[in-house]
Design an enzyme around this catalytic site. Structure first.
Site, mmCIF file in Angstrom:
data_model
loop_
_atom_site.group_PDB
_atom_site.id
_atom_site.type_symbol
_atom_site.label_atom_id
_atom_site.label_comp_id
_atom_site.label_asym_id
_atom_site.label_seq_id
_atom_site.Cartn_x
_atom_site.Cartn_y
_atom_site.Cartn_z
ATOM 1 C CB SER A 34 -0.961 0.020 1.184
ATOM 2 O OG SER A 34 -0.261 0.183 2.397
ATOM 3 C CE LYS A 51 -2.445 2.547 4.604
ATOM 4 N NZ LYS A 51 -1.682 1.319 4.800
#
Length: 141
Positions: free
Chosen positions: A61, A98
């Site tokens: 991701s 993230k």
């Protein structure tokens, strides 16, 4: 994407010979002629030993941010989040890597891969910025 976190051992001396001159990507030269001192990667990547951990990336991701599956992260828990930093976050019992963004008062965990959706940090979620990535170590082949 989740992470496996490991403590840093900075007391071990496991340095390797250091090629003191710049390594060009063009004409090859025999590196043995240029070996200088011993280089210990811990001395370079670990600035705060008691607050530094290694983590291995599991997932893709964040691949467009340079953190791909299997990469090794150096994570410093003593650093504050700053804009566009790669943050190791703890959310509802799992680590995730993230970037953070707030939109109209809502905090989001932002992936760096268009195949993944941002994650809204909902009210009541168990959430914290656990640490900030300072280095990404990749396997070349």
């Amino acid at each position: 994407m989740n992470l496996t976190i490991h403590s840093v051992e900075t007391l071990s001396k496991s340095g390797l010979p250091y090629v003191g001159r710049q390594i060009t990507a063009g004409f090859p030269s025999p590196a043995e002629d240029y070996l200088e001192n011993i280089l210990d990667l811990n001395e370079i990547v670990v600035k705060n030993p008691s607050a530094t951990f290694y983590g291995r990336v599991n997932g893709n991701s964040m691949k467009d941010a340079g953190a791909a599956d299997g990469d090794l992260l150096v994570i410093d828990k003593s650093l504050e989040y700053r804009h566009d930093a790669l943050a190791v976050c703890w959310i509802d019992g799992e680590f995730t890597l993230k970037r953070l963004r707030t939109v109209r008062g809502q905090l989001y965990l932002i992936p760096a891969n268009p195949d993944y959706e941002p994650i809204a940090v909902k009210e009541g979620a168990e959430f914290m910025v656990w640490g900030i990535v300072t280095y990404i170590l990749k396997k070349a082949f």
